[in-house]
Design a protein around this motif. Structure first.
Motif, short mmCIF file in Angstrom:
data_model
loop_
_atom_site.label_atom_id
_atom_site.label_comp_id
_atom_site.label_asym_id
_atom_site.label_seq_id
_atom_site.Cartn_x
_atom_site.Cartn_y
_atom_site.Cartn_z
N UNK A 11 0.82 -1.21 0.00
CA UNK A 11 0.00 0.00 0.00
C UNK A 11 0.86 1.26 0.00
N UNK A 12 1.91 1.27 0.82
CA UNK A 12 2.78 2.44 0.90
C UNK A 12 3.49 2.68 -0.44
N UNK A 13 4.01 1.61 -1.04
CA UNK A 13 4.71 1.74 -2.32
C UNK A 13 3.75 2.21 -3.40
N UNK A 14 2.53 1.69 -3.38
CA UNK A 14 1.54 2.08 -4.39
C UNK A 14 1.20 3.57 -4.27
N UNK A 32 1.29 -0.39 -10.23
CA UNK A 32 1.06 -1.81 -10.04
C UNK A 32 2.35 -2.55 -9.72
N UNK A 33 3.39 -2.27 -10.51
CA UNK A 33 4.67 -2.94 -10.31
C UNK A 33 5.29 -2.55 -8.97
N UNK A 34 5.16 -1.28 -8.59
CA UNK A 34 5.69 -0.84 -7.30
C UNK A 34 5.00 -1.57 -6.15
N UNK A 35 3.68 -1.72 -6.25
CA UNK A 35 2.94 -2.42 -5.20
C UNK A 35 3.37 -3.88 -5.10
N UNK A 36 3.63 -4.50 -6.24
CA UNK A 36 4.05 -5.90 -6.22
C UNK A 36 5.45 -6.05 -5.63
N UNK A 37 6.38 -5.19 -6.07
CA UNK A 37 7.76 -5.28 -5.57
C UNK A 37 7.80 -4.98 -4.07
N UNK A 57 8.25 3.38 -14.48
CA UNK A 57 8.42 2.10 -13.79
C UNK A 57 9.64 2.14 -12.89
N UNK A 58 10.69 2.76 -13.36
CA UNK A 58 11.92 2.90 -12.56
C UNK A 58 11.63 3.66 -11.27
N UNK A 59 10.79 4.70 -11.38
CA UNK A 59 10.42 5.47 -10.20
C UNK A 59 9.69 4.59 -9.20
N UNK A 119 12.27 -8.90 -10.91
CA UNK A 119 12.93 -8.54 -12.16
C UNK A 119 11.91 -8.00 -13.15
N UNK A 120 12.24 -6.85 -13.74
CA UNK A 120 11.39 -6.25 -14.77
C UNK A 120 12.21 -6.09 -16.04
N UNK A 121 11.76 -6.71 -17.13
CA UNK A 121 12.46 -6.58 -18.40
C UNK A 121 11.55 -5.87 -19.40
#
Length: 218
Positions: A11-14, A32-37, A57-59, A119-121
């Motif tokens: 939640x915090x990352x999202x 979405x990716x931030x919340x998952x990571x 996405x990097x952010x 990992x994100x490609x």
């Protein structure tokens, strides 16, 4: 040991990524990716990036790494991409990842791809399959994400076709978010599997462009 879901960190990352992406005027994939990571408490986060890409996405990954106290590494193909990436992150007021220049087979990149949790490609890069093949997931398991899959040059993509032999794909999903996401959850190695199942974990994501709401089970 295996990856353990933390709804609080997710939640915090999202939320922090939503605030950050207001600067970029982009929304969707990064949050979405931030919340998952963040939710999977990833300690080793690796992404690929190249000239001409956006850093939303990097952010999100940088924000997730901050919440998990993890290491964030970005692999780029050349010095031009490195300079562009670091400048874009700096202009956004974000801490740049540790940037490594080279291909997946290079020593520095191979070292970064060891014990990966998340990992994100970018499928716009022709070597995205090689990056997946060289990646060594941690004993806790890992989450692998392919973004921009609609721009992928190869057809008939299958996770088992690009991952190292013996990699255990527990589940995978394709999401029509952004330009397409393929996500795979890699199981942990070692230890004794438990027959007890914990409660389901869900991430709710709303795509502002399509108006669709996606529920993803962790």
């Amino acid at each position: 040991m295996k990856l353990v879901w933390s709804p609080e960190i997710a939640s915090k990352a999202y939320i922090d990524t939503v605030k950050s992406c207001e600067l970029f005027k982009h929304s969707g994939v990064a949050e979405l990716i931030a919340a998952m990571a963040g939710g999977w408490n990833a300690k080793m986060i690796v992404e690929t990036w190249s000239h001409g890409g956006v850093v939303t996405t990097s952010a999100g990954l940088a924000i997730a790494a901050r919440h998990t106290c993890g290491r964030h590494v970005c692999i780029v193909p050349d010095e031009r991409s490195k300079l562009e990436y670091t400048k874009a992150m700096r202009d956004a007021g974000l801490t740049s990842a540790e940037v490594i220049v080279g291909g997946a087979e290079d020593a520095a990149a191979a070292a970064a791809l060891a014990e990966v949790d998340f990992l994100v490609v970018d499928c716009r890069r022709r070597d995205f399959g090689k990056v997946l093949r060289f990646a060594k997931t941690s004993q806790r398991g890992a989450v692998l994400v392919c973004k921009n899959v609609n721009q992928r040059s190869v057809s008939g993509f299958r996770w088992h076709g690009v991952l190292d032999r013996g990699t255990r794909v527990v589940r995978s999903v394709h999401l029509p978010v952004g330009k397409g996401l393929d996500i795979a959850y890699i199981g942990s190695t070692g230890g004794v599997a438990s027959s007890r199942k914990g409660p389901s974990r869900w991430i709710k994501h709303f795509d502002e462009k399509s108006g669709e709401e996606h529920l993803i089970r962790g």
